[in-house]
Design a protein around this motif. Structure first.
Motif, PDB file in Angstrom:
ATOM      1  N   ARG A  46       0.960  -1.081  -0.237  1.00  0.00           N
ATOM      2  CA  ARG A  46       0.000   0.100   0.111  1.00  0.00           C
ATOM      3  C   ARG A  46       1.008   1.216   0.086  1.00  0.00           C
ATOM      4  NH1 ARG A  46      -1.731   2.062   5.294  1.00  0.00           N
ATOM      5  NH2 ARG A  46      -0.262   0.925   6.810  1.00  0.00           N
ATOM      6  N   TYR A  47       0.221   2.389  -0.415  1.00  0.00           N
ATOM      7  CA  TYR A  47       1.037   3.436  -0.426  1.00  0.00           C
ATOM      8  C   TYR A  47       0.471   4.762   0.115  1.00  0.00           C
ATOM      9  CZ  TYR A  47       3.344   0.374  -4.102  1.00  0.00           C
ATOM     10  OH  TYR A  47       4.045  -0.402  -4.516  1.00  0.00           O
ATOM     11  N   ILE A  48       1.012   5.571   0.891  1.00  0.00           N
ATOM     12  CA  ILE A  48       0.347   6.757   1.335  1.00  0.00           C
ATOM     13  C   ILE A  48       1.368   8.027   1.158  1.00  0.00           C
ATOM     14  CG2 ILE A  48      -0.648   5.389   3.036  1.00  0.00           C
ATOM     15  CD1 ILE A  48       1.484   6.383   5.404  1.00  0.00           C
ATOM     16  N   LYS A  49       0.776   9.047   1.331  1.00  0.00           N
ATOM     17  CA  LYS A  49       1.161  10.367   1.265  1.00  0.00           C
ATOM     18  C   LYS A  49       0.914  11.028   2.597  1.00  0.00           C
ATOM     19  CE  LYS A  49       1.142  14.715  -1.266  1.00  0.00           C
ATOM     20  NZ  LYS A  49       0.464  15.480  -2.649  1.00  0.00           N
ATOM     21  N   VAL A  50       1.908  11.612   3.350  1.00  0.00           N
ATOM     22  CA  VAL A  50       1.411  12.423   4.402  1.00  0.00           C
ATOM     23  C   VAL A  50       2.038  13.897   4.500  1.00  0.00           C
ATOM     24  CG1 VAL A  50       1.686  12.362   7.227  1.00  0.00           C
ATOM     25  CG2 VAL A  50       1.531  10.129   5.897  1.00  0.00           C
TER      26      VAL A  50
ATOM     27  N   PRO B  57       1.515   2.733  11.175  1.00  0.00           N
ATOM     28  CA  PRO B  57      -0.052   2.720  11.627  1.00  0.00           C
ATOM     29  C   PRO B  57      -0.911   3.065  10.280  1.00  0.00           C
ATOM     30  CG  PRO B  57       0.795   4.901  12.531  1.00  0.00           C
ATOM     31  CD  PRO B  57       2.107   4.074  11.683  1.00  0.00           C
ATOM     32  N   ASP B  58      -2.123   2.849  10.772  1.00  0.00           N
ATOM     33  CA  ASP B  58      -3.149   2.962   9.557  1.00  0.00           C
ATOM     34  C   ASP B  58      -3.614   4.419   9.801  1.00  0.00           C
ATOM     35  OD1 ASP B  58      -5.238   3.654  11.639  1.00  0.00           O
ATOM     36  OD2 ASP B  58      -6.032   1.673  11.924  1.00  0.00           O
ATOM     37  N   LEU B  59      -4.212   4.874   8.541  1.00  0.00           N
ATOM     38  CA  LEU B  59      -4.176   6.220   8.288  1.00  0.00           C
ATOM     39  C   LEU B  59      -4.985   7.006   9.517  1.00  0.00           C
ATOM     40  CD1 LEU B  59      -5.155   6.335   4.421  1.00  0.00           C
ATOM     41  CD2 LEU B  59      -3.073   6.765   5.671  1.00  0.00           C
ATOM     42  N   ALA B  60      -5.958   6.430   9.983  1.00  0.00           N
ATOM     43  CA  ALA B  60      -6.566   6.933  10.984  1.00  0.00           C
ATOM     44  C   ALA B  60      -6.043   7.239  12.165  1.00  0.00           C
ATOM     45  CB  ALA B  60      -7.977   5.925  11.572  1.00  0.00           C
ATOM     46  N   GLU B  61      -5.051   6.497  12.429  1.00  0.00           N
ATOM     47  CA  GLU B  61      -3.983   6.661  13.708  1.00  0.00           C
ATOM     48  C   GLU B  61      -3.214   7.867  13.261  1.00  0.00           C
ATOM     49  OE1 GLU B  61      -0.988   4.234  16.226  1.00  0.00           O
ATOM     50  OE2 GLU B  61      -2.372   3.153  15.131  1.00  0.00           O
ATOM     51  N   ILE B  62      -2.634   7.863  12.154  1.00  0.00           N
ATOM     52  CA  ILE B  62      -2.038   9.128  11.686  1.00  0.00           C
ATOM     53  C   ILE B  62      -2.741  10.278  11.731  1.00  0.00           C
ATOM     54  CG2 ILE B  62      -0.402   9.871   9.814  1.00  0.00           C
ATOM     55  CD1 ILE B  62       0.116   7.088   8.807  1.00  0.00           C
ATOM     56  N   ALA B  63      -3.981  10.363  11.026  1.00  0.00           N
ATOM     57  CA  ALA B  63      -4.694  11.506  11.140  1.00  0.00           C
ATOM     58  C   ALA B  63      -5.126  12.178  12.568  1.00  0.00           C
ATOM     59  CB  ALA B  63      -5.916  11.170  10.468  1.00  0.00           C
ATOM     60  N   ALA B  64      -5.103  11.309  13.622  1.00  0.00           N
ATOM     61  CA  ALA B  64      -5.382  11.670  14.788  1.00  0.00           C
ATOM     62  C   ALA B  64      -4.431  12.561  15.376  1.00  0.00           C
ATOM     63  CB  ALA B  64      -5.327  10.376  15.623  1.00  0.00           C
ATOM     64  N   LEU B  65      -3.198  12.719  14.650  1.00  0.00           N
ATOM     65  CA  LEU B  65      -2.076  13.659  15.035  1.00  0.00           C
ATOM     66  C   LEU B  65      -2.310  14.904  14.263  1.00  0.00           C
ATOM     67  CD1 LEU B  65       0.875  11.265  14.997  1.00  0.00           C
ATOM     68  CD2 LEU B  65      -0.428  11.945  17.182  1.00  0.00           C
ATOM     69  N   GLU B  66      -2.707  15.988  14.804  1.00  0.00           N
ATOM     70  CA  GLU B  66      -2.991  17.310  14.340  1.00  0.00           C
ATOM     71  C   GLU B  66      -2.264  17.719  13.122  1.00  0.00           C
ATOM     72  OE1 GLU B  66      -4.553  20.195  16.889  1.00  0.00           O
ATOM     73  OE2 GLU B  66      -5.978  18.957  17.774  1.00  0.00           O
ATOM     74  N   GLU B  67      -0.899  17.485  13.333  1.00  0.00           N
ATOM     75  CA  GLU B  67      -0.010  18.030  12.278  1.00  0.00           C
ATOM     76  C   GLU B  67       0.067  17.083  11.068  1.00  0.00           C
ATOM     77  OE1 GLU B  67       2.983  15.849  15.206  1.00  0.00           O
ATOM     78  OE2 GLU B  67       0.865  16.801  15.333  1.00  0.00           O
ATOM     79  N   PHE B  68      -0.373  16.071  10.855  1.00  0.00           N
ATOM     80  CA  PHE B  68      -0.356  15.329   9.861  1.00  0.00           C
ATOM     81  C   PHE B  68      -1.774  15.227   9.154  1.00  0.00           C
ATOM     82  CE2 PHE B  68       2.886  13.633  12.588  1.00  0.00           C
ATOM     83  CZ  PHE B  68       4.031  13.979  11.835  1.00  0.00           C
ATOM     84  N   THR B  69      -1.899  15.077   7.711  1.00  0.00           N
ATOM     85  CA  THR B  69      -2.800  14.819   6.635  1.00  0.00           C
ATOM     86  C   THR B  69      -2.461  13.775   5.862  1.00  0.00           C
ATOM     87  OG1 THR B  69      -3.568  17.107   6.821  1.00  0.00           O
ATOM     88  CG2 THR B  69      -4.571  15.869   5.197  1.00  0.00           C
ATOM     89  N   PRO B  70      -2.833  12.536   6.168  1.00  0.00           N
ATOM     90  CA  PRO B  70      -2.365  11.234   5.554  1.00  0.00           C
ATOM     91  C   PRO B  70      -3.469  10.759   4.298  1.00  0.00           C
ATOM     92  CG  PRO B  70      -3.472  10.514   7.462  1.00  0.00           C
ATOM     93  CD  PRO B  70      -3.644  12.083   7.481  1.00  0.00           C
ATOM     94  N   ASN B  71      -3.082  10.157   3.375  1.00  0.00           N
ATOM     95  CA  ASN B  71      -3.932   9.704   2.241  1.00  0.00           C
ATOM     96  C   ASN B  71      -3.330   8.732   1.420  1.00  0.00           C
ATOM     97  OD1 ASN B  71      -6.146  12.068   1.879  1.00  0.00           O
ATOM     98  ND2 ASN B  71      -4.354  13.355   1.781  1.00  0.00           N
TER      99      ASN B  71
END
Length: 94
Positions: A2-6, A61-75
């Motif tokens: 899988r591939y993510i951009k944060v 971690p999964d995207l929801a866990e990353i997104a829970a940190l306010e300074e990060f926007t994962p996709n």
């Protein structure tokens, strides 16, 4: 894979603002790219790295866990989008 951009929202010029990860089915990064405000890339894989970029020493971690940190926007992104950025980073380091 899988591939993510944060997107990393901060004001520190020494830190990257975009992080790209290729993540194996086991949750570990296989390749990583960091993009800085000034257009520089850092990259890392099992074959080596540039700059201060390195593969994570923890499972991603999964995207929801990353997104829970306010300074990060994962996709999630496509393999093709990741590969385009990877090739850009390779060209810059030649």
């Amino acid at each position: 894979m899988r591939y993510i951009k944060v997107l990393w929202h901060h004001d520190c010029p020494e830190d990257p603002i975009e992080l790209y990860s290729e993540i194996g089915d086991d949750g570990w990064e296989a390749r990583k790219i960091e993009l800085y405000r000034d257009g520089r890339y850092g990259r890392a894989s099992s074959e080596g790295s540039t700059g201060s970029t390195g593969l994570s020493d923890e499972q991603i971690p999964d995207l929801a866990e990353i997104a829970a940190l306010e300074e990060f926007t994962p996709n999630e992104i496509s393999a093709a989008e990741f590969e385009t950025v990877w090739q850009n980073a390779l060209r810059q380091s030649r």
